[in-house]
Design a protein around this motif. Structure first.
Motif, PDB file in Angstrom:
ATOM      1  N   ILE A 208       0.834  -1.198   0.000  1.00 35.18           N
ATOM      2  CA  ILE A 208       0.000   0.000   0.000  1.00 35.18           C
ATOM      3  C   ILE A 208       0.874   1.256   0.000  1.00 35.18           C
ATOM      4  O   ILE A 208       0.618   2.228  -0.724  1.00 35.18           O
ATOM      5  CB  ILE A 208      -0.948  -0.002   1.214  1.00 35.18           C
ATOM      6  CG1 ILE A 208      -1.957  -1.135   1.086  1.00 35.18           C
ATOM      7  CG2 ILE A 208      -1.673   1.339   1.338  1.00 35.18           C
ATOM      8  CD1 ILE A 208      -2.822  -1.329   2.307  1.00 35.18           C
ATOM      9  N   GLY A 209       1.938   1.250   0.803  1.00 39.09           N
ATOM     10  CA  GLY A 209       2.831   2.407   0.866  1.00 39.09           C
ATOM     11  C   GLY A 209       3.520   2.674  -0.457  1.00 39.09           C
ATOM     12  O   GLY A 209       3.682   3.831  -0.861  1.00 39.09           O
ATOM     13  N   GLU A 210       3.916   1.620  -1.143  1.00 32.91           N
ATOM     14  CA  GLU A 210       4.562   1.798  -2.443  1.00 32.91           C
ATOM     15  C   GLU A 210       3.606   2.424  -3.446  1.00 32.91           C
ATOM     16  O   GLU A 210       3.966   3.336  -4.204  1.00 32.91           O
ATOM     17  CB  GLU A 210       5.054   0.441  -2.960  1.00 32.91           C
ATOM     18  CG  GLU A 210       5.780   0.503  -4.299  1.00 32.91           C
ATOM     19  CD  GLU A 210       7.113   1.246  -4.200  1.00 32.91           C
ATOM     20  OE1 GLU A 210       7.603   1.701  -5.251  1.00 32.91           O
ATOM     21  OE2 GLU A 210       7.642   1.375  -3.072  1.00 32.91           O
ATOM     22  N   ALA A 211       2.340   1.942  -3.443  1.00 35.90           N
ATOM     23  CA  ALA A 211       1.350   2.510  -4.352  1.00 35.90           C
ATOM     24  C   ALA A 211       1.056   3.961  -4.000  1.00 35.90           C
ATOM     25  O   ALA A 211       0.884   4.808  -4.886  1.00 35.90           O
ATOM     26  CB  ALA A 211       0.061   1.677  -4.301  1.00 35.90           C
ATOM     27  N   TYR A 212       1.019   4.272  -2.700  1.00 40.54           N
ATOM     28  CA  TYR A 212       0.754   5.652  -2.267  1.00 40.54           C
ATOM     29  C   TYR A 212       1.869   6.586  -2.705  1.00 40.54           C
ATOM     30  O   TYR A 212       1.613   7.682  -3.197  1.00 40.54           O
ATOM     31  CB  TYR A 212       0.594   5.671  -0.737  1.00 40.54           C
ATOM     32  CG  TYR A 212       0.240   7.025  -0.181  1.00 40.54           C
ATOM     33  CD1 TYR A 212      -1.091   7.437  -0.125  1.00 40.54           C
ATOM     34  CD2 TYR A 212       1.223   7.877   0.294  1.00 40.54           C
ATOM     35  CE1 TYR A 212      -1.414   8.679   0.387  1.00 40.54           C
ATOM     36  CE2 TYR A 212       0.900   9.123   0.802  1.00 40.54           C
ATOM     37  CZ  TYR A 212      -0.420   9.522   0.859  1.00 40.54           C
ATOM     38  OH  TYR A 212      -0.739  10.753   1.368  1.00 40.54           O
TER      39      TYR A 212
END
Length: 232
Positions: free
Chosen positions: A23-27
């Protein structure tokens, strides 16, 4: 019955570290908290909290990407500049394939075409350089000038506009400020000398017509045509 993704209720169980890392990478790559909340069935506030705790800032990610891109382009430019001249043959004698390349207008067209191709390939730095090169060649072409336009080669519509002085634009081009003490354009001098000669010729023609009319009137009433008539 299948529910819409937007209507899916968030789950309250704890996600794994691997899921939050994804999720952090996509954000960081530009996804919004709302999009990720719908996809992972978590609340947007949870994503914001993890982003704050984990330092997920899009600005830092974008800045890092921009720096990496700039460094890559800089490395390519340095490699091009350090390339030996013998490899590219910049000052080699012109060959058959170079015929016609001395025309700056043709070079401007080729540089612009190359700029368009670079833009399509998302090579924006190269596209900008080629566009500036095309502009430079274009200015060279303007200074050199194209083939001379003559009365025989000018298009008829333009020639008609000139003869008819459409919208007064021709007269404006030949307008001269009588209070300007600066040097006169030789073309303007020649134009106004021609106009003055035409005006003097017209005045002389009018004088002759009036003189002939006077003589004819005198003969009609039996007067001497060479005698002066008051008020005629």
């Amino acid at each position: 019955m299948t529910r819409k993704i937007e209507e899916a209720q968030p789950t309250w169980f704890r996600l794994s570290d691997e899921s939050w890392a994804e999720i952090g990478e996509a954000y960081r790559n530009g996804a919004t908290a709302k999009e990720l909340a719908i996809r992972w069935k978590v609340s947007p506030s949870s994503i914001y909290r993890h982003a704050w705790e984990g330092g997920w800032t899009k600005k830092r990610s974008a800045d890092a990407d921009a720096r990496a891109n700039a460094e890559g382009i800089g490395a390519e430019e340095r490699a091009d500049q350090t390339r030996p001249d013998m490899e590219v043959g910049l000052f080699a004698p012109p060959g058959p394939e170079d015929a016609g390349l001395g025309d700056p207008a043709a070079l401007a067209e080729q540089a612009m075409a190359a700029s368009v191709r670079a833009m399509r390939a998302r090579l924006f730095a190269e596209a900008e350089k080629l566009a500036r090169l095309s502009e430079t060649y274009g200015r060279m072409a303007e200074k050199r000038g194209g083939p001379a336009v003559t009365i025989e080669t000018i298009d008829l519509e333009t020639l008609c506009d000139i003869v008819m002085n459409k919208d007064g634009r021709v007269g404006e081009r030949f307008r001269v400020d009588p209070d300007d003490p600066g040097p006169r354009d030789p073309v303007l001098v020649r134009y106004w000398m021609h106009r003055y000669a035409e005006r003097e010729a017209f005045k002389e023609q009018v004088r002759r017509v009036r003189a002939n009319a006077r003589k004819a009137a005198c003969r009609a009433v039996g007067l001497d045509p060479d005698a002066p008539l008051p008020g005629f």
